[in-house]
Motif scaffolding. Sequence first.
Motif, PDB file in Angstrom:
ATOM      1  N   HIS A 183       0.863  -1.179   0.000  1.00 41.78           N
ATOM      2  CA  HIS A 183       0.000   0.000   0.000  1.00 41.78           C
ATOM      3  C   HIS A 183       0.897   1.225   0.000  1.00 41.78           C
ATOM      4  N   GLU A 250      -4.288  -0.378   9.863  1.00 43.74           N
ATOM      5  CA  GLU A 250      -5.134  -1.121   8.922  1.00 43.74           C
ATOM      6  C   GLU A 250      -4.370  -2.289   8.299  1.00 43.74           C
ATOM      7  N   LEU A 251      -3.108  -2.059   7.918  1.00 40.81           N
ATOM      8  CA  LEU A 251      -2.349  -3.144   7.307  1.00 40.81           C
ATOM      9  C   LEU A 251      -2.052  -4.255   8.305  1.00 40.81           C
ATOM     10  N   ARG A 253      -4.061  -5.135  10.669  1.00 40.73           N
ATOM     11  CA  ARG A 253      -5.321  -5.879  10.763  1.00 40.73           C
ATOM     12  C   ARG A 253      -5.525  -6.778   9.541  1.00 40.73           C
ATOM     13  N   ILE A 254      -5.218  -6.254   8.353  1.00 42.95           N
ATOM     14  CA  ILE A 254      -5.366  -7.061   7.143  1.00 42.95           C
ATOM     15  C   ILE A 254      -4.410  -8.245   7.172  1.00 42.95           C
ATOM     16  N   SER A 255      -3.180  -8.022   7.629  1.00 42.81           N
ATOM     17  CA  SER A 255      -2.212  -9.113   7.743  1.00 42.81           C
ATOM     18  C   SER A 255      -2.741 -10.209   8.657  1.00 42.81           C
ATOM     19  N   THR A 258      -5.681 -12.166   7.043  1.00 40.11           N
ATOM     20  CA  THR A 258      -5.396 -12.963   5.846  1.00 40.11           C
ATOM     21  C   THR A 258      -4.246 -13.953   6.045  1.00 40.11           C
ATOM     22  N   LYS A 286      -4.768 -15.746  -0.195  1.00 39.25           N
ATOM     23  CA  LYS A 286      -4.378 -14.717   0.767  1.00 39.25           C
ATOM     24  C   LYS A 286      -4.060 -13.397   0.070  1.00 39.25           C
ATOM     25  N   ALA A 290      -5.986  -9.836   0.552  1.00 40.29           N
ATOM     26  CA  ALA A 290      -5.255  -8.653   1.002  1.00 40.29           C
ATOM     27  C   ALA A 290      -5.350  -7.521  -0.008  1.00 40.29           C
ATOM     28  N   ALA A 293      -8.737  -5.900   0.275  1.00 41.33           N
ATOM     29  CA  ALA A 293      -8.849  -5.061   1.477  1.00 41.33           C
ATOM     30  C   ALA A 293      -8.035  -3.784   1.331  1.00 41.33           C
ATOM     31  N   CYS A 294      -6.827  -3.883   0.786  1.00 43.81           N
ATOM     32  CA  CYS A 294      -5.985  -2.694   0.616  1.00 43.81           C
ATOM     33  C   CYS A 294      -6.571  -1.737  -0.414  1.00 43.81           C
ATOM     34  N   THR A 301      -2.465   0.200  -4.613  1.00 45.84           N
ATOM     35  CA  THR A 301      -2.111  -1.141  -4.152  1.00 45.84           C
ATOM     36  C   THR A 301      -1.271  -1.815  -5.228  1.00 45.84           C
TER      37      THR A 301
END
Length: 336
Positions: A183, A250-251, A253-255, A258, A286, A290, A293-294, A301
């Motif tokens: 991102h 946020e990243l 949380r996404i990590s 996923t 995955k 990701a 979401a990004c 992205t």
Amino acid sequence: MEATPRTVLSETDGAARGTTDGAARGTGRAFGTFGELLQGVLPGSDRHFMVTFPVAAWSTASFQHFPDSSGLVVWPPHKRKALRIARLALAAAGHGGGGVLELDSELPEGKGMASSSADLVATARAVAAALGTAFDAPTIESFLREIEPTDGVMYDEIVAYYHREAELREALGALPPLVIVAHDEGGQVDTIVHNRAAKPAGEAEKREYARLLDRLCDAVRAGDLTTVGQIATRSAQLNARLRPRRRLPELERISAATGGLGVVCAHSGTVLGILYAADDPALETKVAAARAACAELPGATSVHRSLGTGDAWHSGARRSVPVPARSSHTDRAWGA
């Protein structure tokens, strides 16, 4: 003979050949990085260090040498630092003259992906190739030391590096390759200005950086991607104390959602990324999750792949990366 400002040169990596106009041509390449696995300051010495994270994207330099000319020209014209490296390389090889230097990079500028360092290393290799010689990594390092702080991209492995002094601390070898869902927070960062303006690290943070460095060196040598991901995440968190990283929570949380290994950042750049093992059986699923979401976050992205065991690090050869279909108009797949 005067060199013209726009000459397209095409040679195989490291090759040089004579030309009918009396010039010799050579090409060199250098990889960039996706930020750093770790960057900080050590206690006692207060030395700034980084651990490099080489990525499968390259800068390519082509150099045409005119021994009877005194002028050096570069394209694009703003790459003035590369001309300084070309002059240093010519002098080190015992040659005079001038030439035409052309740079073509896959690395975006001002993002924390070592675009400037890669340009300069590629230039030194291109000049050497045109002259029928080669420079080893410490010699190229000595050229860059006269120009600016640098990433350790002249070494074909992950290194712990004193970037402000352009000095190798420790060579660490290679990790199994990783895929990075990235991102970009937007804008550009001037590394030199950033280094001058950066907030100082406290003594407790310096001690933590020393512990993290010891752990990371062991983890890289052992190929321990889980620990590498944990340390990269902690380094990003510490970096966020020194300069705001709006999208880091946020990243993270996404990590977690996923199954990522953690988050990596460009400490003096604009990119953040989520790490996945390239041999993960669920990689495509995955990465797709990701990226989706990004893509909901402001900014671009992209997907990248780190350089790993078995890759040709400065030839530009790379393995393929499974990349799902693009999930939005802001989504780009660099290095795929």
